[in-house]
Design a protein around this motif. Structure first.
Motif, short mmCIF file in Angstrom:
data_model
loop_
_atom_site.label_atom_id
_atom_site.label_comp_id
_atom_site.label_asym_id
_atom_site.label_seq_id
_atom_site.Cartn_x
_atom_site.Cartn_y
_atom_site.Cartn_z
N ASP A 1 0.78 -1.23 0.00
CA ASP A 1 0.00 0.00 0.00
C ASP A 1 0.82 1.28 0.00
N ASN A 2 2.02 1.27 0.56
CA ASN A 2 2.75 2.53 0.82
C ASN A 2 4.20 2.49 0.35
N ILE A 3 4.73 3.70 0.18
CA ILE A 3 6.16 3.91 -0.07
C ILE A 3 6.62 4.95 0.93
N MET A 4 7.76 4.71 1.54
CA MET A 4 8.25 5.64 2.55
C MET A 4 9.75 5.88 2.35
N LYS A 5 10.17 7.12 2.60
CA LYS A 5 11.60 7.48 2.57
C LYS A 5 11.96 8.04 3.94
N ALA A 6 13.10 7.59 4.47
CA ALA A 6 13.57 8.03 5.80
C ALA A 6 15.09 7.90 5.84
N ASP A 7 15.66 8.40 6.91
CA ASP A 7 17.11 8.26 7.11
C ASP A 7 17.46 6.97 7.85
N VAL A 8 16.63 6.59 8.82
CA VAL A 8 16.94 5.43 9.67
C VAL A 8 15.67 4.67 10.01
N ILE A 9 15.76 3.35 9.97
CA ILE A 9 14.71 2.48 10.49
C ILE A 9 15.39 1.53 11.48
N GLU A 10 14.90 1.52 12.71
CA GLU A 10 15.39 0.60 13.74
C GLU A 10 14.28 -0.40 14.04
N ILE A 11 14.61 -1.67 14.00
CA ILE A 11 13.62 -2.72 14.26
C ILE A 11 14.17 -3.64 15.35
N ASN A 12 13.39 -3.80 16.42
CA ASN A 12 13.73 -4.77 17.44
C ASN A 12 13.28 -6.13 16.90
N ILE A 13 14.21 -7.03 16.71
CA ILE A 13 13.93 -8.32 16.10
C ILE A 13 12.96 -9.14 16.94
N LYS A 14 13.10 -9.07 18.24
CA LYS A 14 12.27 -9.87 19.13
C LYS A 14 10.85 -9.31 19.26
N SER A 15 10.73 -8.02 19.59
CA SER A 15 9.41 -7.43 19.85
C SER A 15 8.76 -6.87 18.60
N LYS A 16 9.51 -6.69 17.53
CA LYS A 16 9.05 -6.10 16.26
C LYS A 16 8.75 -4.60 16.41
N ASP A 17 9.11 -3.98 17.54
CA ASP A 17 8.97 -2.53 17.70
C ASP A 17 9.86 -1.86 16.67
N THR A 18 9.32 -0.83 16.03
CA THR A 18 10.03 -0.15 14.95
C THR A 18 10.06 1.35 15.19
N LYS A 19 11.23 1.95 14.95
CA LYS A 19 11.39 3.40 15.00
C LYS A 19 11.83 3.86 13.62
N ILE A 20 11.15 4.88 13.12
CA ILE A 20 11.49 5.43 11.81
C ILE A 20 11.72 6.92 12.02
N PHE A 21 12.88 7.41 11.56
CA PHE A 21 13.16 8.83 11.79
C PHE A 21 14.18 9.37 10.81
N MET A 22 14.30 10.70 10.83
CA MET A 22 15.29 11.42 10.04
C MET A 22 16.43 11.84 10.98
N GLN A 23 17.64 11.93 10.45
CA GLN A 23 18.78 12.38 11.26
C GLN A 23 18.62 13.84 11.66
N ASP A 24 18.19 14.67 10.70
CA ASP A 24 17.94 16.09 10.96
C ASP A 24 16.48 16.23 11.37
N GLN A 25 16.24 16.68 12.60
CA GLN A 25 14.87 16.77 13.11
C GLN A 25 14.01 17.78 12.35
N LYS A 26 14.63 18.65 11.57
CA LYS A 26 13.87 19.61 10.77
C LYS A 26 13.25 18.95 9.54
N GLU A 27 13.80 17.83 9.13
CA GLU A 27 13.26 17.10 7.98
C GLU A 27 12.21 16.11 8.45
N LYS A 28 11.35 15.74 7.51
CA LYS A 28 10.26 14.82 7.84
C LYS A 28 10.36 13.54 7.02
N VAL A 29 9.88 12.47 7.61
CA VAL A 29 9.77 11.19 6.90
C VAL A 29 8.71 11.38 5.82
#
Length: 190
Positions: free
Chosen positions: A156-184
């Motif tokens: 359904d979607n396409i996304m662009k970001a600087d970093v995606i962190e995924i906890n392998i065990k819990s599947k918790d995911t963080k998606i963010f940009m390095q520069d906080q002024k920029e947006k995913v």
């Protein structure tokens, strides 16, 4: 007269022997042999380069990890580190589906199975595809960190970001940009 000729010839031969010995030790003296254990075979290599490298393991939680590369080079300063080229990895996590990862290069730690994938990294998980230039994959820390020109797509979607962190065990995911002024950037395919 003969003594001068004899001394001249003697010094020429002595110089020649010194040059030959110096050349030998310069080019062949540092050549160390390395014993590598791969697939229950022990082979002695005079170089640290290995073709068609394969490793597989299961961790204490029964997660399976398989990595294959066209070429591997053992780091002489740390024999647990192997630098890889044309890398393919297959991960089967308990309570989850398979993950495949391909990249141009990798750095594999045979002691803790942590792997850094770099250049043209592609990750497939179910209908999810993630691409980037750098992936730090750690079974020990239960973490995947994908960075540098990251793109994510699913049905359904396409996304662009600087970093995606995924906890392998819990599947918790963080998606963010390095520069906080920029947006995913997130776009719907529909």
């Amino acid at each position: 007269m003969y003594r001068k000729k004899f001394l001249g010839i003697f010094f020429i031969f002595l110089s020649l022997i010194i040059v030959i010995l110096f050349s030998y030790f310069k080019f062949f003296g540092n050549n160390k042999s390395k014993i590598v254990h791969i697939e229950n075979k022990e082979e002695v290599y005079n170089s640290n380069l290995i073709k068609d490298v394969e490793y597989s393991t299961k961790d204490k939680n029964n997660n399976e990890y398989f990595i294959r590369a066209d070429e591997g080079e053992i780091d002489f300063s740390n024999p647990n580190i192997i630098f890889l080229k044309k890398v393919y990895a297959f991960i089967k996590l308990i309570d989850s589906r398979e993950i495949t990862i391909v990249s141009d290069f990798g750095k594999y730690n045979s002691e803790n199975y942590d792997t850094i994938f770099s250049k043209n990294v592609k990750i497939n998980y179910l209908d999810n595809k993630i691409a980037g230039e750098y992936l730090d994959f750690s079974l020990e820390r239960n973490l995947m960190i994908i960075s540098k020109e990251v793109s994510y797509s699913n049905l359904d979607n396409i996304m662009k970001a600087d970093v995606i962190e995924i906890n392998i065990k819990s599947k918790d995911t963080k998606i963010f940009m390095q520069d906080q002024k920029e947006k995913v950037i997130l776009k719907s395919k529909n």
